[in-house]
Scaffold this motif. Structure first.
Motif, PDB file in Angstrom:
ATOM      1  N   LYS A  15       0.826  -1.197   0.000  1.00 45.61           N
ATOM      2  CA  LYS A  15       0.000   0.000   0.000  1.00 45.61           C
ATOM      3  C   LYS A  15       0.866   1.255   0.000  1.00 45.61           C
ATOM      4  N   VAL A  16       1.934   1.243   0.780  1.00 46.40           N
ATOM      5  CA  VAL A  16       2.845   2.394   0.831  1.00 46.40           C
ATOM      6  C   VAL A  16       3.543   2.565  -0.517  1.00 46.40           C
ATOM      7  N   VAL A  17       4.003   1.460  -1.096  1.00 49.93           N
ATOM      8  CA  VAL A  17       4.664   1.511  -2.401  1.00 49.93           C
ATOM      9  C   VAL A  17       3.681   2.020  -3.456  1.00 49.93           C
ATOM     10  N   ALA A  18       2.449   1.530  -3.422  1.00 46.08           N
ATOM     11  CA  ALA A  18       1.438   1.958  -4.385  1.00 46.08           C
ATOM     12  C   ALA A  18       1.163   3.456  -4.251  1.00 46.08           C
ATOM     13  N   GLU A  19       1.106   3.954  -3.023  1.00 41.99           N
ATOM     14  CA  GLU A  19       0.889   5.390  -2.823  1.00 41.99           C
ATOM     15  C   GLU A  19       2.044   6.209  -3.396  1.00 41.99           C
ATOM     16  N   GLN A  20       3.269   5.733  -3.220  1.00 43.33           N
ATOM     17  CA  GLN A  20       4.426   6.430  -3.775  1.00 43.33           C
ATOM     18  C   GLN A  20       4.377   6.431  -5.300  1.00 43.33           C
ATOM     19  N   ILE A  21       4.038   5.288  -5.875  1.00 51.45           N
ATOM     20  CA  ILE A  21       3.944   5.186  -7.335  1.00 51.45           C
ATOM     21  C   ILE A  21       2.843   6.098  -7.846  1.00 51.45           C
ATOM     22  N   LYS A  23       1.627   8.817  -6.492  1.00 45.91           N
ATOM     23  CA  LYS A  23       2.077  10.214  -6.391  1.00 45.91           C
ATOM     24  C   LYS A  23       3.023  10.546  -7.534  1.00 45.91           C
ATOM     25  N   ASN A  24       3.882   9.611  -7.876  1.00 44.66           N
ATOM     26  CA  ASN A  24       4.795   9.807  -8.999  1.00 44.66           C
ATOM     27  C   ASN A  24       4.021   9.938 -10.311  1.00 44.66           C
ATOM     28  N   ILE A  25       2.977   9.140 -10.475  1.00 46.46           N
ATOM     29  CA  ILE A  25       2.130   9.214 -11.676  1.00 46.46           C
ATOM     30  C   ILE A  25       1.495  10.601 -11.775  1.00 46.46           C
ATOM     31  N   LEU A  26       0.951  11.080 -10.662  1.00 47.70           N
ATOM     32  CA  LEU A  26       0.316  12.398 -10.664  1.00 47.70           C
ATOM     33  C   LEU A  26       1.329  13.510 -10.942  1.00 47.70           C
ATOM     34  N   PHE A  27       2.505  13.404 -10.339  1.00 50.28           N
ATOM     35  CA  PHE A  27       3.554  14.401 -10.569  1.00 50.28           C
ATOM     36  C   PHE A  27       3.985  14.403 -12.034  1.00 50.28           C
ATOM     37  N   THR A  28       4.196  13.204 -12.591  1.00 51.91           N
ATOM     38  CA  THR A  28       4.621  13.083 -13.993  1.00 51.91           C
ATOM     39  C   THR A  28       3.561  13.621 -14.939  1.00 51.91           C
ATOM     40  N   SER A  29       2.307  13.266 -14.702  1.00 47.94           N
ATOM     41  CA  SER A  29       1.240  13.737 -15.596  1.00 47.94           C
ATOM     42  C   SER A  29       1.075  15.255 -15.502  1.00 47.94           C
ATOM     43  N   ASN A  30       1.202  15.800 -14.316  1.00 49.68           N
ATOM     44  CA  ASN A  30       1.105  17.249 -14.145  1.00 49.68           C
ATOM     45  C   ASN A  30       2.234  17.953 -14.889  1.00 49.68           C
ATOM     46  N   ALA A  31       3.435  17.408 -14.782  1.00 52.49           N
ATOM     47  CA  ALA A  31       4.578  18.002 -15.492  1.00 52.49           C
ATOM     48  C   ALA A  31       4.385  17.907 -16.999  1.00 52.49           C
ATOM     49  N   LEU A  32       3.906  16.769 -17.489  1.00 52.52           N
ATOM     50  CA  LEU A  32       3.690  16.608 -18.930  1.00 52.52           C
ATOM     51  C   LEU A  32       2.626  17.576 -19.453  1.00 52.52           C
ATOM     52  N   LYS A  79      -7.180   0.967  -6.881  1.00 52.10           N
ATOM     53  CA  LYS A  79      -8.002   1.510  -5.794  1.00 52.10           C
ATOM     54  C   LYS A  79      -7.715   2.993  -5.583  1.00 52.10           C
ATOM     55  N   LEU A  80      -6.430   3.341  -5.570  1.00 51.97           N
ATOM     56  CA  LEU A  80      -6.048   4.750  -5.409  1.00 51.97           C
ATOM     57  C   LEU A  80      -6.572   5.600  -6.562  1.00 51.97           C
ATOM     58  N   PHE A  81      -6.503   5.051  -7.769  1.00 59.09           N
ATOM     59  CA  PHE A  81      -6.985   5.762  -8.952  1.00 59.09           C
ATOM     60  C   PHE A  81      -8.484   6.025  -8.852  1.00 59.09           C
ATOM     61  N   ILE A  82      -9.241   5.030  -8.449  1.00 55.00           N
ATOM     62  CA  ILE A  82     -10.695   5.188  -8.347  1.00 55.00           C
ATOM     63  C   ILE A  82     -11.052   6.167  -7.229  1.00 55.00           C
TER      64      ILE A  82
END
Length: 163
Positions: A15-21, A23-32, A79-82
Motif C-alpha cells: 500500500k505504501v509503495v502503491a501510494e508512492q507510485i 504520487k509519482n504518476i500524478l507528478f509526472t502527468s502534471n509536469a507533462l 483503488k487509489l486511482f478510483i
C-alpha cells in the motif's frame, strides 16, 4: 480469520509503495501537461487520459517484469486511482446523487484503455504507442508522433526501473 490479511506487513508495504507510485504518476502527468503543447485541450478529460495512460504503463510493467506481489500492487494502484477519481469529480462539482454514474463511466474508459494497450511479448514499440494514442482524442493529430516519442521514452524508463 480474515483480519490477519489486513495486518500483514507485506500488504501494508504494498500500500505504501502503491501510494508512492501513484504520487509519482500524478507528478509526472502534471509536469507533462504543463510542459507540452500537444494536448488539444488542457482540462479534466485530458488529465484523466494522461493519468490513466501512465497508470496502465505501470500496471503492464509490473506484470511483464513480474514484480513481487504485482497483483496486490496493481490492485492498490487501481483503488487509489478510483478514489482519486471520486475525490476529483466531487471537487469539480459533481454531487452525491450522480457521482457513482460518473465514476463508473471513467472506470469503464480506463478498463477499455487497459484492455487495448499494446502487449507485445518483448517490449512495447514506438509504432504501437502511436497507433494506440491515435485512437483517443486528447492529442493533436499533427503532434501525435512527438507525443508518442515522449510517452515511449517514459514507458521505457518505467519498464527499466521496475526490473
Amino acid at each position: 480469520m480474515i483480519l490477519h490479511y489486513f495486518i500483514k506487513k507485506e500488504n501494508k508495504q504494498k500500500k505504501v509503495v502503491a501510494e508512492q507510485i501513484y504520487k509519482n504518476i500524478l507528478f509526472t502527468s502534471n509536469a507533462l501537461i504543463h510542459q507540452n503543447t500537444f494536448f488539444k485541450v488542457k482540462n479534466y478529460n485530458s488529465s484523466f487520459e494522461l493519468v490513466s495512460f501512465i497508470l496502465i504503463i505501470y500496471i503492464n510493467s509490473h506484470i511483464k517484469n513480474k514484480v513481487d506481489n504485482y497483483k496486490l500492487l496493481n490492485e492498490e494502484l487501481i483503488k487509489l486511482f478510483i478514489t482519486d477519481l471520486d475525490d476529483s469529480l466531487r471537487n469539480n462539482g459533481i454531487g452525491d446523487m450522480s457521482i457513482g454514474k460518473y465514476v463508473k463511466s471513467y472506470v469503464k474508459k480506463f478498463y477499455f484503455r487497459l484492455k487495448n494497450f499494446p502487449s507485445e511479448s518483448n517490449n512495447v514499440k514506438l509504432e504501437s504507442f502511436t497507433n494506440y494514442l491515435s485512437k483517443f482524442d486528447f492529442i493533436r493529430d499533427e503532434e501525435l508522433t512527438t507525443a508518442s516519442e515522449i510517452f515511449f521514452e517514459l514507458a521505457t524508463n518505467i519498464y527499466n526501473n521496475n526490473k
